[in-house]
Design a protein around this motif. Structure first.
Motif, mmCIF file in Angstrom:
data_model
loop_
_atom_site.group_PDB
_atom_site.id
_atom_site.type_symbol
_atom_site.label_atom_id
_atom_site.label_comp_id
_atom_site.label_asym_id
_atom_site.label_seq_id
_atom_site.Cartn_x
_atom_site.Cartn_y
_atom_site.Cartn_z
ATOM 1 N N ASN A 195 76.182 118.603 86.357
ATOM 2 C CA ASN A 195 76.759 119.327 87.490
ATOM 3 C C ASN A 195 77.435 118.411 88.509
ATOM 4 N N GLU A 252 80.863 119.786 89.898
ATOM 5 C CA GLU A 252 80.657 120.989 90.713
ATOM 6 C C GLU A 252 80.016 120.638 92.053
ATOM 7 N N ALA A 253 79.060 119.733 92.037
ATOM 8 C CA ALA A 253 78.391 119.330 93.275
ATOM 9 C C ALA A 253 79.354 118.590 94.202
ATOM 10 N N GLN A 274 79.950 118.619 81.409
ATOM 11 C CA GLN A 274 80.114 119.100 82.778
ATOM 12 C C GLN A 274 80.085 120.621 82.836
ATOM 13 N N THR A 275 79.459 121.157 83.877
ATOM 14 C CA THR A 275 79.413 122.606 84.067
ATOM 15 C C THR A 275 80.730 123.142 84.629
ATOM 16 N N SER A 284 75.374 113.397 85.593
ATOM 17 C CA SER A 284 74.664 114.667 85.433
ATOM 18 C C SER A 284 75.668 115.774 85.122
#
Length: 117
Positions: free
Chosen positions: A101, A104-105, A27-28, A99
């Motif tokens: 991100n 964050e999304a 994960q970012t 995914s």
């Protein structure tokens, strides 16, 4: 405050759970901003030992691993909710690969400052 919690209910998982856990470590969102709670429900072994060993190998400090002998995805999710510290919560199935991100999304569209959503 913890921004997000990922809850993963699992029952007799196959090898796919490891791909799921790996995708969470990518994960970012900074690891300090979210936690992951894995709830193993139903038969304990060999799943408990295998998952615990795998999670211990990951150099990742925000995994919590819970076992309950009460089967059922609803019970597992509720147990995860009872232990969650995140402001926002998402559920991920043990065979999902998310995914990098995703968190964050999700947080971006969940923010009270988000406009036009």
């Amino acid at each position: 405050m913890m921004k997000a919690t990922i809850i993963i209910p699992t029952y007799q998982p196959g090898e796919y759970i490891y791909e799921c856990l790996d995708s969470i470590t990518k994960q970012t969102l900074p690891p300090a901003d979210f936690e992951t709670i894995i709830i193993l429900n139903g038969p304990k072994e060999p799943y408990h030992t295998q998952i615990k060993k795998y999670v211990d190998k990951l150099d990742y400090h925000n995994f919590t691993f819970i076992y309950t002998d009460v089967p059922g995805v609803s019970n597992a999710r509720n147990l995860g909710l009872d232990n969650a510290k995140g402001e926002y919560i998402t559920f991920v199935d043990d065979d999902d690969i998310i995914s990098p991100n995703l968190l964050e999304a999700l947080l971006a569209v969940s923010s009270p400052t988000c406009v036009g959503v």
